[in-house]
Design an enzyme around this catalytic site. Structure first.
Site, PDB file in Angstrom:
ATOM      1  N   LYS A  52       0.906  -1.217   0.134  1.00 19.56           N
ATOM      2  CA  LYS A  52      -0.077   0.100   0.099  1.00 19.56           C
ATOM      3  C   LYS A  52       0.821   1.384  -0.126  1.00 19.56           C
ATOM      4  CE  LYS A  52      -3.918  -2.707   2.078  1.00 19.56           C
ATOM      5  NZ  LYS A  52      -4.583  -3.042   3.364  1.00 19.56           N
ATOM      6  N   GLN A  96      -4.944  -2.141   9.763  1.00 21.59           N
ATOM      7  CA  GLN A  96      -4.644  -3.274   9.086  1.00 21.59           C
ATOM      8  C   GLN A  96      -5.062  -4.353  10.000  1.00 21.59           C
ATOM      9  OE1 GLN A  96      -3.162  -3.707   5.969  1.00 21.59           O
ATOM     10  NE2 GLN A  96      -3.667  -6.001   5.947  1.00 21.59           N
ATOM     11  N   ASP A 119     -11.233   2.370   4.261  1.00 24.11           N
ATOM     12  CA  ASP A 119     -11.395   0.995   3.985  1.00 24.11           C
ATOM     13  C   ASP A 119     -12.820   0.739   3.985  1.00 24.11           C
ATOM     14  OD1 ASP A 119      -9.299  -0.742   3.651  1.00 24.11           O
ATOM     15  OD2 ASP A 119      -8.755  -0.671   5.744  1.00 24.11           O
TER      16      ASP A 119
END
Ligand code: NAP
Length: 291
Positions: A52, A96, A119
């Site tokens: 990322k 994460q 997200d």
């Protein structure tokens, strides 16, 4: 049979984002800034976050990786999230997953400011998605929609079977494929580990979106001719002949299922790269909304 080439499409999307970022720079505007919080030393998580960060560099975004130890308490993580929520320099951030067991994942995801939740995991954003409102769509489902869109795969009136009901892939995918519009307008069946006679269901599907994480689960005898296959699964299967000691395997027996399919995503190189591209797209959206 057409391969849905996520690697190529994701590169196209990154090029498009880079062009927009170049325009922002030329106008002297602030470029998008993504932060990623990683708690602990899980190898796969570090690999994902590393990709990322590299993707941010590729498109000209700023990025920050926040590393916290495996023994981080819930309070410490919540404090860090509040800091990121308040930081005007950060446009969007992700936590994460998975998190260590001492931390309540739901509580953490709910602490993220919905306007920075790139997200799309916050209940406010999930609810907006379900109500067809403009929002951050979770990156993996968003990537699947984009692949379907760019290849012009017909979804209207089709029977879509989703395997897996996780909050990050299967559940949102089932909602999105049933929405009014394109991609969507499908009749959706959501299956999971308690589903009986799954072969009977998958063999009636026009489109199968497989997100269960069981390598080579979907076999040729479980699908009909001309089926569209989206394989979300990513499992590290030990393999001594590979330099890394493992190979990445999808949920689908690609070799045999591809012979019957009209469209199919490979693993790797299908849904995986799309996920990162759409995270960048959500971050760009977050920046634009903050201007
Ligand atoms: P998850 O949270 O582990 O959920 C798995 C789902 O599959 C659950 O709903 C489970 O049912 C269902 N399931 C398990 N065994 C089954 C079986 N034999 N038959 C039918 N359903 C079964 O999974 P996830 O986070 O969605 O991830 C799924 C896979 O996608 C993993 O391999 C993951 O690594 C991969 N993934 C890839 C990306 C990407 O970017 N490509 C992104 C996210 C995830 P129950 O609900 O009944 O337990």
């Amino acid at each position: 049979m057409t391969i849905l080439d996520g690697k190529k499409v994701s590169n196209d999307i990154k090029d498009e984002i880079k062009q927009q970022v170049d325009k922002m720079k030329a106008k002297g505007e602030k470029v998008p800034h993504l932060a990623a919080v990683i708690v602990g030393n899980d190898g796969a998580s570090l690999t994902y976050v590393g990709s990322k960060v590299r993707a941010c560099e590729r498109v000209g975004f700023e990025s920050t990786m926040v590393r916290m130890s495996n023994t981080t308490s819930e309070i410490e993580l919540l404090d860090k999230i509040e800091e990121l929520n308040q930081d005007d320099n950060i446009d969007g951030f992700i936590i994460q997953l998975p998190l260590p067991p001492q931390i309540n994942t739901q509580k953490v995801l709910m602490a993220v400011d919905p306007s920075k939740d790139v997200d799309g995991f916050h209940p406010e954003n999930f609810g907006k998605m379900a109500l067809d409102m403009s929002t951050f769509i979770p990156a993996t489902p968003f990537g699947i929609l984009e692949l379907i869109d760019r290849y012009g795969v017909e979804t209207q009136g089709k029977h879509t079977v989703v395997i897996g009901r996780s909050h990050i892939v299967g559940r949102p995918m089932s909602i999105l494929m049933g929405r009014k519009g394109f991609p969507g307008n499908s009749t959706v069946t959501l299956t999971h580990s308690r589903t009986k006679n799954i072969t009977q269901i998958t063999s009636q599907a026009d489109i199968i979106i497989s997100a269960l994480g069981v390598p080579n689960f979907l076999k040729a005898e479980m699908v009909k001719d001309d089926v569209v296959i989206i394989d979300v699964g990513i499992t590290r299967v030990p393999d001594e002949s590979s330099p890394k000691g493992y190979i990445i395997t999808g949920d689908v027996d690609f070799e045999n299922v591809s012979k019957k399919a009209s469209y199919i995503t490979p693993v790797p190189g299908g849904v995986g790269p799309m996920t990162i591209a759409m995270l960048l797209k959500n971050t760009l959206l977050a920046r634009e909304q903050r201007m």
